[in-house]
Design an enzyme around this catalytic site. Structure first.
Site, PDB file in Angstrom:
ATOM      1  N   GLU A  37     -12.269   1.579   0.254  1.00 37.17           N
ATOM      2  CA  GLU A  37     -12.469   0.312   0.969  1.00 37.17           C
ATOM      3  C   GLU A  37     -13.808  -0.317   0.605  1.00 37.17           C
ATOM      4  O   GLU A  37     -13.914  -1.533   0.419  1.00 37.17           O
ATOM      5  CB  GLU A  37     -12.374   0.552   2.483  1.00 37.17           C
ATOM      6  CG  GLU A  37     -11.047   1.162   2.914  1.00 37.17           C
ATOM      7  CD  GLU A  37     -10.940   2.647   2.667  1.00 37.17           C
ATOM      8  OE1 GLU A  37      -9.813   3.168   2.727  1.00 37.17           O
ATOM      9  OE2 GLU A  37     -11.979   3.305   2.419  1.00 37.17           O
ATOM     10  N   ARG A 106     -14.663  16.356   2.752  1.00 38.75           N
ATOM     11  CA  ARG A 106     -14.609  15.330   3.794  1.00 38.75           C
ATOM     12  C   ARG A 106     -13.998  15.833   5.100  1.00 38.75           C
ATOM     13  O   ARG A 106     -13.839  15.061   6.047  1.00 38.75           O
ATOM     14  CB  ARG A 106     -13.843  14.098   3.284  1.00 38.75           C
ATOM     15  CG  ARG A 106     -12.413  14.340   2.965  1.00 38.75           C
ATOM     16  CD  ARG A 106     -11.797  13.285   2.057  1.00 38.75           C
ATOM     17  NE  ARG A 106     -12.122  11.903   2.313  1.00 38.75           N
ATOM     18  CZ  ARG A 106     -11.772  10.891   1.500  1.00 38.75           C
ATOM     19  NH1 ARG A 106     -11.099  11.126   0.393  1.00 38.75           N
ATOM     20  NH2 ARG A 106     -12.096   9.654   1.803  1.00 38.75           N
ATOM     21  N   ASN A 166      -2.419   3.690  -1.739  1.00 41.63           N
ATOM     22  CA  ASN A 166      -3.522   4.572  -2.145  1.00 41.63           C
ATOM     23  C   ASN A 166      -3.345   5.994  -1.602  1.00 41.63           C
ATOM     24  O   ASN A 166      -4.235   6.546  -0.943  1.00 41.63           O
ATOM     25  CB  ASN A 166      -4.853   3.981  -1.659  1.00 41.63           C
ATOM     26  CG  ASN A 166      -5.947   4.099  -2.707  1.00 41.63           C
ATOM     27  OD1 ASN A 166      -5.938   5.017  -3.512  1.00 41.63           O
ATOM     28  ND2 ASN A 166      -6.889   3.169  -2.675  1.00 41.63           N
ATOM     29  N   ARG A 168      -3.268   9.890  -1.041  1.00 45.22           N
ATOM     30  CA  ARG A 168      -4.073  11.038  -1.442  1.00 45.22           C
ATOM     31  C   ARG A 168      -3.375  12.306  -0.959  1.00 45.22           C
ATOM     32  O   ARG A 168      -3.424  12.650   0.209  1.00 45.22           O
ATOM     33  CB  ARG A 168      -5.488  10.949  -0.849  1.00 45.22           C
ATOM     34  CG  ARG A 168      -6.322   9.812  -1.419  1.00 45.22           C
ATOM     35  CD  ARG A 168      -6.679  10.080  -2.880  1.00 45.22           C
ATOM     36  NE  ARG A 168      -7.519   9.023  -3.433  1.00 45.22           N
ATOM     37  CZ  ARG A 168      -7.062   7.954  -4.056  1.00 45.22           C
ATOM     38  NH1 ARG A 168      -5.750   7.783  -4.183  1.00 45.22           N
ATOM     39  NH2 ARG A 168      -7.891   7.053  -4.550  1.00 45.22           N
ATOM     40  N   GLY A 232      -0.346   1.381 -14.457  1.00 43.94           N
ATOM     41  CA  GLY A 232      -1.324   1.824 -15.449  1.00 43.94           C
ATOM     42  C   GLY A 232      -1.349   0.955 -16.685  1.00 43.94           C
ATOM     43  O   GLY A 232      -1.388  -0.276 -16.609  1.00 43.94           O
ATOM     44  N   GLY A 235       0.920  -2.198 -17.310  1.00 41.08           N
ATOM     45  CA  GLY A 235       0.731  -3.494 -16.666  1.00 41.08           C
ATOM     46  C   GLY A 235       1.056  -3.475 -15.184  1.00 41.08           C
ATOM     47  O   GLY A 235       1.014  -2.440 -14.527  1.00 41.08           O
ATOM     48  N   ASP A 262      -9.014   0.207  -6.985  1.00 39.87           N
ATOM     49  CA  ASP A 262      -9.756  -0.578  -5.994  1.00 39.87           C
ATOM     50  C   ASP A 262     -10.281  -1.867  -6.616  1.00 39.87           C
ATOM     51  O   ASP A 262     -10.244  -2.934  -5.992  1.00 39.87           O
ATOM     52  CB  ASP A 262     -10.928   0.243  -5.452  1.00 39.87           C
ATOM     53  CG  ASP A 262     -10.487   1.589  -4.905  1.00 39.87           C
ATOM     54  OD1 ASP A 262      -9.381   1.673  -4.355  1.00 39.87           O
ATOM     55  OD2 ASP A 262     -11.264   2.559  -5.050  1.00 39.87           O
ATOM     56  N   ASP A 298     -17.742   4.907  -9.434  1.00 43.94           N
ATOM     57  CA  ASP A 298     -16.560   4.321  -8.800  1.00 43.94           C
ATOM     58  C   ASP A 298     -16.549   2.800  -8.843  1.00 43.94           C
ATOM     59  O   ASP A 298     -15.481   2.178  -8.880  1.00 43.94           O
ATOM     60  CB  ASP A 298     -16.487   4.770  -7.335  1.00 43.94           C
ATOM     61  CG  ASP A 298     -15.977   6.192  -7.204  1.00 43.94           C
ATOM     62  OD1 ASP A 298     -16.083   6.949  -8.184  1.00 43.94           O
ATOM     63  OD2 ASP A 298     -15.480   6.540  -6.125  1.00 43.94           O
TER      64      ASP A 298
END
Length: 317
Positions: A37, A106, A166, A168, A232, A235, A262, A298
């Site tokens: 974010e 985390r 997104n 994970r 990827g 496109g 992102d 990042d």
């Protein structure tokens, strides 16, 4: 009209090393920051769209660094300092073969304690775009409560909502994640997903011909008015009100792909806020995604990106 982006999530400290032996014998470590974010907010702010990031950080130097770097990139930061939990950490190690291995620390982080009352102070209007990701939803039940509260606030204010799946897998299983993603996506005005993530929104879809255009059309058939699917190097595709537009990937010497998605989302949302046509949105998104891939950090590749690159023709891999 969109005049501001608001997002909530976890800001992470990032340790990375280019030593072939990883952290075991690395003579030094580069310290930076990350978090999906925040990456989107920084990309948007750098391109001129006012951006607000809200989250929790620990009462430690890493939390101070997250806040400082977000602010240095022009983001309006609403950070709650949590003295009882540390700032989350992402470690990147580059193997001898050039592959980047990522490890997250985390669990019980400050970011995971995000809760519904934290977002009550955010000011939303009909011109605000609220951006959410599946990562925040994966952090904890209280973080999911924060998303629910923000969605309610956005509805009351007439704000538009974008959602990037997104996913994970290290944070939760597809079985647990799918229903949550589908619930958020149903209330979002714009849905972003990779081809590999579409099955989380449309269970069983993965058996079909997997490309961005087909995926976007399948999501639209499921009731999503505005979807953007990435694939990827092959496109991307946007499906809006029954029309599909294809985006072309940009040739790049990849250093690290973390943060590229992102950057893509940030570029697309900025172009949308400017009123650009769909082709231009996808082109800018691809340019920023490629820029992110050129740097080991990042978001730093986007920070080094020049608007002049937007005038260059995209080239397929």
């Amino acid at each position: 009209m969109i005049d501001r982006l608001v997002t909530i999530g976890e800001g992470l400290a990032v340790f990375r090393t280019n030593s072939d032996d990883g952290l075991r014998r690395a003579p030094d470590v580069t310290v930076s920051t990350g978090g999906a974010e925040g990456n989107v907010a920084m990309a948007a702010a750098r391109l001129g769209l006012a951006s607000t990031w809200m989250g929790r950080v620990g009462a430690d130097g890493l939390g101070e660094r997250v806040v400082r770097e977000l602010r240095a990139e022009g983001v309006d930061v609403h950070a709650i300092v949590d003295p009882g939990h540390p700032t989350g950490l992402l470690v990147k190690e580059t193997s001898a073969g050039g592959r980047t291995d990522v490890t997250y620390y985390r669990a019980l982080s400050a970011g995971s304690t995000l809760c519904a009352s934290d977002v009550d102070g955010l000011q939303l209007t009909a011109d605000t775009l609220v951006h959410l990701t599946g990562i925040t939803a994966a952090l904890s039940a209280s973080a999911r409560d924060a998303i629910e509260r923000l969605l309610a606030l956005a509805s009351d204010a007439g704000s538009s909502v974008s959602f990037d799946v997104n996913h994970r897998s290290r944070l939760w299983s597809t079985l647990d994640a799918g229903p949550v993603y589908r619930s958020i996506a149903q209330r979002a005005d714009i849905v972003f997903a990779s081809v590999d993530e579409v099955d989380l929104l449309l269970p069983g879809w993965g058996g079909q011909a997997a490309n961005a255009a087909n995926a976007a059309e399948a999501l639209a058939a499921d009731g999503h008015r505005h979807v953007v699917v990435t694939d990827g190097a092959h496109g991307s595709a946007a499906r809006i009100d029954g029309a599909t537009t294809l985006g072309t990937s940009v040739s790049v010497d990849v250093v690290d792909t973390v943060g590229a998605g992102d950057a893509f989302v940030g570029g697309y949302l900025v172009a949308l806020s400017r009123g650009d046509d769909v082709e231009t949105r996808l082109r800018l998104a691809s340019q920023l995604g490629a820029a992110a891939c050129r740097h080991a950090g990042d978001w730093e590749g986007v920070a080094a990106w020049s608007p002049d690159e937007a005038n260059r023709e995209p080239v397929s891999r």
